[in-house]
Design an enzyme around this catalytic site. Structure first.
Site, PDB file in Angstrom:
ATOM      1  N   TRP A 137       8.203 -31.715 -41.482  1.00  0.00           N
ATOM      2  CA  TRP A 137       9.268 -32.621 -41.379  1.00  0.00           C
ATOM      3  C   TRP A 137      10.301 -32.015 -42.069  1.00  0.00           C
ATOM      4  O   TRP A 137      11.757 -32.460 -41.907  1.00  0.00           O
ATOM      5  CB  TRP A 137       9.067 -34.068 -42.387  1.00  0.00           C
ATOM      6  CG  TRP A 137       7.893 -34.835 -41.342  1.00  0.00           C
ATOM      7  CD1 TRP A 137       6.672 -35.026 -41.895  1.00  0.00           C
ATOM      8  CD2 TRP A 137       8.020 -35.452 -39.976  1.00  0.00           C
ATOM      9  NE1 TRP A 137       5.869 -35.977 -40.873  1.00  0.00           N
ATOM     10  CE2 TRP A 137       6.691 -36.038 -39.719  1.00  0.00           C
ATOM     11  CE3 TRP A 137       8.939 -35.625 -38.962  1.00  0.00           C
ATOM     12  CZ2 TRP A 137       6.403 -36.894 -38.638  1.00  0.00           C
ATOM     13  CZ3 TRP A 137       8.863 -36.113 -37.964  1.00  0.00           C
ATOM     14  CH2 TRP A 137       7.558 -36.888 -37.746  1.00  0.00           C
ATOM     15  N   ASP A 157       0.050 -20.783 -35.771  1.00  0.00           N
ATOM     16  CA  ASP A 157       1.027 -20.372 -36.415  1.00  0.00           C
ATOM     17  C   ASP A 157       1.715 -19.117 -35.613  1.00  0.00           C
ATOM     18  O   ASP A 157       1.120 -18.448 -34.817  1.00  0.00           O
ATOM     19  CB  ASP A 157       0.636 -19.838 -37.877  1.00  0.00           C
ATOM     20  CG  ASP A 157       1.954 -19.872 -38.839  1.00  0.00           C
ATOM     21  OD1 ASP A 157       3.003 -20.422 -38.406  1.00  0.00           O
ATOM     22  OD2 ASP A 157       1.944 -19.535 -39.805  1.00  0.00           O
ATOM     23  N   ARG A 186      13.628 -20.954 -31.136  1.00  0.00           N
ATOM     24  CA  ARG A 186      12.286 -21.115 -31.395  1.00  0.00           C
ATOM     25  C   ARG A 186      11.411 -22.086 -30.569  1.00  0.00           C
ATOM     26  O   ARG A 186      10.143 -21.864 -30.604  1.00  0.00           O
ATOM     27  CB  ARG A 186      12.572 -21.720 -32.744  1.00  0.00           C
ATOM     28  CG  ARG A 186      12.709 -20.880 -33.950  1.00  0.00           C
ATOM     29  CD  ARG A 186      12.963 -21.510 -35.236  1.00  0.00           C
ATOM     30  NE  ARG A 186      11.820 -22.101 -35.728  1.00  0.00           N
ATOM     31  CZ  ARG A 186      10.870 -21.595 -36.263  1.00  0.00           C
ATOM     32  NH1 ARG A 186      10.853 -20.149 -36.552  1.00  0.00           N
ATOM     33  NH2 ARG A 186       9.598 -22.262 -36.498  1.00  0.00           N
ATOM     34  N   ASN A 214       4.729 -19.378 -33.444  1.00  0.00           N
ATOM     35  CA  ASN A 214       5.617 -19.923 -32.422  1.00  0.00           C
ATOM     36  C   ASN A 214       6.789 -19.224 -32.444  1.00  0.00           C
ATOM     37  O   ASN A 214       7.435 -18.654 -31.634  1.00  0.00           O
ATOM     38  CB  ASN A 214       5.750 -21.167 -31.982  1.00  0.00           C
ATOM     39  CG  ASN A 214       4.193 -21.664 -31.800  1.00  0.00           C
ATOM     40  OD1 ASN A 214       3.411 -21.113 -31.376  1.00  0.00           O
ATOM     41  ND2 ASN A 214       4.079 -22.903 -31.531  1.00  0.00           N
ATOM     42  N   GLY A 215       7.384 -19.459 -33.907  1.00  0.00           N
ATOM     43  CA  GLY A 215       8.831 -19.008 -34.050  1.00  0.00           C
ATOM     44  C   GLY A 215       9.067 -17.673 -33.896  1.00  0.00           C
ATOM     45  O   GLY A 215      10.021 -17.044 -33.397  1.00  0.00           O
ATOM     46  N   ARG A 216       8.210 -16.934 -34.532  1.00  0.00           N
ATOM     47  CA  ARG A 216       8.427 -15.304 -34.403  1.00  0.00           C
ATOM     48  C   ARG A 216       8.199 -14.940 -33.023  1.00  0.00           C
ATOM     49  O   ARG A 216       8.911 -13.871 -32.647  1.00  0.00           O
ATOM     50  CB  ARG A 216       7.187 -14.884 -35.352  1.00  0.00           C
ATOM     51  CG  ARG A 216       7.652 -14.775 -36.804  1.00  0.00           C
ATOM     52  CD  ARG A 216       6.391 -14.564 -37.826  1.00  0.00           C
ATOM     53  NE  ARG A 216       5.659 -15.902 -38.029  1.00  0.00           N
ATOM     54  CZ  ARG A 216       4.534 -15.857 -38.698  1.00  0.00           C
ATOM     55  NH1 ARG A 216       3.957 -14.867 -39.258  1.00  0.00           N
ATOM     56  NH2 ARG A 216       3.938 -17.235 -38.741  1.00  0.00           N
ATOM     57  N   TRP A 217       7.259 -15.549 -32.220  1.00  0.00           N
ATOM     58  CA  TRP A 217       7.123 -15.227 -30.851  1.00  0.00           C
ATOM     59  C   TRP A 217       8.407 -15.079 -30.149  1.00  0.00           C
ATOM     60  O   TRP A 217       8.686 -14.368 -29.527  1.00  0.00           O
ATOM     61  CB  TRP A 217       5.879 -16.068 -30.279  1.00  0.00           C
ATOM     62  CG  TRP A 217       5.752 -15.749 -28.710  1.00  0.00           C
ATOM     63  CD1 TRP A 217       4.642 -14.684 -28.553  1.00  0.00           C
ATOM     64  CD2 TRP A 217       6.370 -16.105 -27.563  1.00  0.00           C
ATOM     65  NE1 TRP A 217       4.488 -14.582 -27.156  1.00  0.00           N
ATOM     66  CE2 TRP A 217       5.639 -15.423 -26.721  1.00  0.00           C
ATOM     67  CE3 TRP A 217       7.416 -16.852 -27.377  1.00  0.00           C
ATOM     68  CZ2 TRP A 217       6.073 -15.566 -25.074  1.00  0.00           C
ATOM     69  CZ3 TRP A 217       7.748 -17.142 -25.838  1.00  0.00           C
ATOM     70  CH2 TRP A 217       7.137 -16.274 -25.033  1.00  0.00           C
ATOM     71  N   HIS A 274       7.566 -22.735 -29.110  1.00  0.00           N
ATOM     72  CA  HIS A 274       6.547 -23.940 -29.064  1.00  0.00           C
ATOM     73  C   HIS A 274       6.082 -24.339 -27.553  1.00  0.00           C
ATOM     74  O   HIS A 274       4.929 -24.673 -27.492  1.00  0.00           O
ATOM     75  CB  HIS A 274       7.485 -25.153 -29.850  1.00  0.00           C
ATOM     76  CG  HIS A 274       7.633 -24.946 -31.301  1.00  0.00           C
ATOM     77  ND1 HIS A 274       6.831 -24.456 -32.297  1.00  0.00           N
ATOM     78  CD2 HIS A 274       8.907 -24.971 -32.149  1.00  0.00           C
ATOM     79  CE1 HIS A 274       7.606 -24.250 -33.348  1.00  0.00           C
ATOM     80  NE2 HIS A 274       8.753 -24.497 -33.352  1.00  0.00           N
ATOM     81  N   SER A 286       2.470 -30.559 -39.800  1.00  0.00           N
ATOM     82  CA  SER A 286       2.305 -30.949 -41.125  1.00  0.00           C
ATOM     83  C   SER A 286       3.235 -31.927 -41.689  1.00  0.00           C
ATOM     84  O   SER A 286       4.229 -31.863 -41.304  1.00  0.00           O
ATOM     85  CB  SER A 286       2.044 -29.659 -42.060  1.00  0.00           C
ATOM     86  OG  SER A 286       3.187 -29.170 -42.227  1.00  0.00           O
ATOM     87  N   GLU A 330       4.408 -31.289 -44.189  1.00  0.00           N
ATOM     88  CA  GLU A 330       5.717 -30.419 -44.607  1.00  0.00           C
ATOM     89  C   GLU A 330       6.586 -30.066 -43.731  1.00  0.00           C
ATOM     90  O   GLU A 330       7.845 -29.755 -43.943  1.00  0.00           O
ATOM     91  CB  GLU A 330       5.201 -28.999 -45.254  1.00  0.00           C
ATOM     92  CG  GLU A 330       4.385 -29.395 -46.543  1.00  0.00           C
ATOM     93  CD  GLU A 330       2.918 -29.979 -46.343  1.00  0.00           C
ATOM     94  OE1 GLU A 330       2.336 -29.771 -45.285  1.00  0.00           O
ATOM     95  OE2 GLU A 330       2.482 -30.315 -47.274  1.00  0.00           O
ATOM     96  N   LEU A 390     -15.725 -32.369 -24.650  1.00  0.00           N
ATOM     97  CA  LEU A 390     -15.109 -31.760 -26.042  1.00  0.00           C
ATOM     98  C   LEU A 390     -14.265 -33.071 -26.519  1.00  0.00           C
ATOM     99  O   LEU A 390     -13.549 -33.892 -25.962  1.00  0.00           O
ATOM    100  CB  LEU A 390     -14.001 -30.553 -25.693  1.00  0.00           C
ATOM    101  CG  LEU A 390     -13.206 -30.365 -26.661  1.00  0.00           C
ATOM    102  CD1 LEU A 390     -13.923 -29.296 -27.838  1.00  0.00           C
ATOM    103  CD2 LEU A 390     -12.066 -29.281 -26.102  1.00  0.00           C
TER     104      LEU A 390
HETATM  105  C1  IPE Z   1       3.728 -23.095 -35.778  1.00  0.00           C
HETATM  106  O1  IPE Z   1       4.437 -22.013 -35.406  1.00  0.00           O
HETATM  107  C2  IPE Z   1       4.223 -24.108 -34.911  1.00  0.00           C
HETATM  108  C3  IPE Z   1       4.362 -25.484 -35.775  1.00  0.00           C
HETATM  109  C4  IPE Z   1       4.316 -25.529 -37.098  1.00  0.00           C
HETATM  110  C5  IPE Z   1       4.696 -26.787 -35.114  1.00  0.00           C
HETATM  111  P1  IPE Z   1       5.963 -22.100 -36.442  1.00  0.00           P
HETATM  112  O2  IPE Z   1       7.024 -22.386 -35.845  1.00  0.00           O
HETATM  113  O3  IPE Z   1       5.375 -22.185 -37.783  1.00  0.00           O
HETATM  114  O4  IPE Z   1       6.138 -20.186 -36.267  1.00  0.00           O
HETATM  115  P2  IPE Z   1       6.741 -19.107 -37.249  1.00  0.00           P
HETATM  116  O5  IPE Z   1       5.896 -19.180 -38.342  1.00  0.00           O
HETATM  117  O6  IPE Z   1       8.055 -19.552 -37.537  1.00  0.00           O
HETATM  118  O7  IPE Z   1       6.601 -18.150 -36.517  1.00  0.00           O
HETATM  119 MG    MG Z   2       4.702 -20.809 -39.199  1.00  0.00          MG
END
Ligand code: IPE
Ligand code: MG
Length: 222
Positions: free
Chosen positions: A51, A2, A15, A4-7, A19, A47, A49, A113
């Site tokens: 989608w 979790d 966004r 990626n978007g905030r990063w 990813h 997930s 969700e 692995l």
């Molecule tokens: C997780 O990062 C990646 C996936 C769900 C594919 P997010 O996309 O949820 O990132 P935030 O929560 O917006 O920072």
């Molecule tokens: Mg997230």
């Protein structure tokens, strides 16, 4: 995985850049697990969700998955990594399913692995699917109702071939399970870090594993 978007937002990027950077952390996580002798790594990549996200992001994520599988399968071979997947895989675009099955097949004999991608995954739907599968077996007369116990039930989950996780790592500081491996996480140790997934690199993973090593697991005993 979790954050990626905030990063990306913190840097003024779209966004999807987050990813893409997150995919680099996946490579690090694989390398770290091999270094630490971890035998199974399950990544919650998408997930059911997810989608519901804007169509453009969903398409970009699916393209990224397809590209990752195509580009990184030789690396998985080199590192002796076996790829597996759990979830409602038939929900994925056909091109993704093709790449996924190619990669799973190519890496089937690898032993260092097992990397399990959770794709279009929902813990609740997995439990429902297990119940449906059990009911079919009962109708066919293969098992008796009285035989249903946790062990029998586990054999009907997507994860029937893998052990329950020892450690759950959640990045970006969120304190929730988000419908991930609900049955399997019953006795799992949880490690939450405020680091965003693209910033979570090999050293961070090894730190989390070291932290896990200091835990006392009692499974309800004393
Ligand atoms: C997780 O990062 C990646 C996936 C769900 C594919 P997010 O996309 O949820 O990132 P935030 O929560 O917006 O920072
Ligand atoms: Mg997230």
């Amino acid at each position: 995985m979790d954050g990626n978007g905030r990063w990306a937002r913190e840097r003024g990027f779209a966004r999807i850049r987050g990813h893409e950077e997150g995919a680099e952390s996946v490579r690090d996580a694989i390398a770290g697990c091999i270094e630490a002798g971890v035998e199974f790594l399950t990544l919650y990549a998408f997930s059911t969700e997810n989608w519901r996200r804007p169509k453009a992001e969903v398409i970009a994520l699916m393209k990224l998955l397809e590209r990752f599988l195509k580009k990184r399968t030789p690396e998985l071979m080199e590192k002796n990594v076996r790829l597996q997947a759990i979830g409602r895989l038939t929900d994925l675009p056909a091109a993704c399913q093709r790449e996924l099955h190619c990669s799973i097949e190519a890496t089937a004999g690898n032993t260092a692995l097992t990397l399990i991608l959770a794709l279009s995954y929902s813990g609740r739907l997995e439990i429902i699917d297990a119940i449906q599968s059990l009911l079919r077996e009962i109708e066919l007369g293969h098992i008796d109702k009285a035989m249903i116990d946790p062990e029998t039930f586990s054999k009907h989950l997507y994860t029937r071939y893998y052990p329950d996780p020892d450690l759950l790592i959640r990045t970006s500081g969120e304190m929730r399970l988000s419908n991930f491996l609900l049955w399997q996480l019953s006795y799992t140790e949880i490690f939450v870090t405020s680091k965003l997934w693209p910033d979570f690199r090999k050293g961070d993973l090894l730190d989390a594993i070291r932290d896990y090593g200091n835990r006392q697991r009692r499974y309800g005993g004393i």
